[in-house]
Design an enzyme around this catalytic site. Structure first.
Site, PDB file in Angstrom:
ATOM      1  N   CYS A 105       3.144  -3.739   4.334  1.00  0.00           N
ATOM      2  CA  CYS A 105       3.059  -2.998   5.585  1.00  0.00           C
ATOM      3  C   CYS A 105       4.071  -3.576   6.559  1.00  0.00           C
ATOM      4  CB  CYS A 105       1.638  -3.134   6.145  1.00  0.00           C
ATOM      5  SG  CYS A 105       1.400  -2.277   7.710  1.00  0.00           S
ATOM      6  N   HIS A 147      -3.227   4.610   3.382  1.00  0.00           N
ATOM      7  CA  HIS A 147      -2.739   3.438   4.127  1.00  0.00           C
ATOM      8  C   HIS A 147      -2.361   3.838   5.556  1.00  0.00           C
ATOM      9  CE1 HIS A 147      -0.272  -0.398   4.456  1.00  0.00           C
ATOM     10  NE2 HIS A 147       0.181   0.328   5.469  1.00  0.00           N
ATOM     11  N   GLU A 148      -1.583   4.938   5.690  1.00  0.00           N
ATOM     12  CA  GLU A 148      -1.127   5.362   7.022  1.00  0.00           C
ATOM     13  C   GLU A 148      -2.295   5.886   7.855  1.00  0.00           C
ATOM     14  OE1 GLU A 148       1.721   4.437   7.896  1.00  0.00           O
ATOM     15  OE2 GLU A 148       2.373   3.919   5.880  1.00  0.00           O
ATOM     16  N   HIS A 151      -4.079   3.243   9.660  1.00  0.00           N
ATOM     17  CA  HIS A 151      -3.460   2.773  10.913  1.00  0.00           C
ATOM     18  C   HIS A 151      -4.011   3.545  12.115  1.00  0.00           C
ATOM     19  CE1 HIS A 151      -0.530  -0.192   9.706  1.00  0.00           C
ATOM     20  NE2 HIS A 151      -0.016   0.599   8.782  1.00  0.00           N
TER      21      HIS A 151
HETATM   22 NI    NI Z   1       1.245  -0.092   7.250  1.00  0.00          NI
END
Ligand code: NI
Length: 183
Positions: A105, A147-148, A151
């Site tokens: 990341c 994953h995004e 965030h």
């Molecule tokens: Ni990331």
């Protein structure tokens, strides 16, 4: 075009939930999308989310290939896809099956970790042109989306890892996988 700066890993803005995008047709927001795409490219990211540059809004970019079409240096197995902005994304359905895979990341530089993710997901998002679309993602793209998306919820990948799997340095990662990455 002004460059965006990535937040440090310990910045509290990385661990808070982002707000919905209300008006994505305004020119400032469209410029921000272009800046975010460029910031991802400059840092060889396969994805980047608005909170990573201090904008707490529900927007991320999926860009699994480099600008020139060559494989991404950090993730050589990533499939081809034009840099795509996903606004106000939702996960509509998750497969019951999980698969562990290596993740890094831009907000956690210098490390890789094995992260379990749903193998397939159905998602919806609004494009930068205001169109609501539904898409099915599997494999690498399903992992990237999850994953995004995390965030936007204020979650970084190390907190998705299982206790027995340690974060590894890039040196250890190279020894384990043969993949040499800079960050
Ligand atoms: Ni990331």
């Amino acid at each position: 075009m002004e460059s965006l700066a990535l937040l440090n890993r310990n910045d509290p803005q990385l661990i808070r939930q982002a707000g919905m995008v209300e008006d994505f047709s305004n020119p400032e927001f469209q410029t921000f999308i272009d800046q975010l795409i460029r910031c991802g490219e400059e840092n060889e990211g396969v994805g980047i989310a608005a909170p990573q540059v201090g904008h707490s809004v529900r927007l991320f970019i999926m860009a699994p290939r480099s600008k020139d079409g060559s494989p991404n240096a950090r993730y050589p197995d990533a499939p081809g896809m034009e840099p795509t902005a996903l606004i106000n994304p939702e996960i509509l359905r998750r497969a019951d099956t999980f698969e562990k895979g290596w993740e890094g990341c831009l907000s956690v530089p210098g490390f890789r970790g094995l992260v379990p993710r749903h193998t397939e997901i159905d998602v919806a998002y609004t494009t930068r042109f205001g169109e609501r679309v539904e898409v099915h993602f599997a494999g690498f793209l399903a992992r990237l989306f999850q994953h995004e998306f995390d965030h936007l919820e204020g979650i970084l990948f190390p907190s998705r890892m299982e206790p027995q799997d340690p974060l590894v340095s890039l040196e250890e990662y190279k020894a384990l996988t043969g993949i040499d990455v800079k960050r």
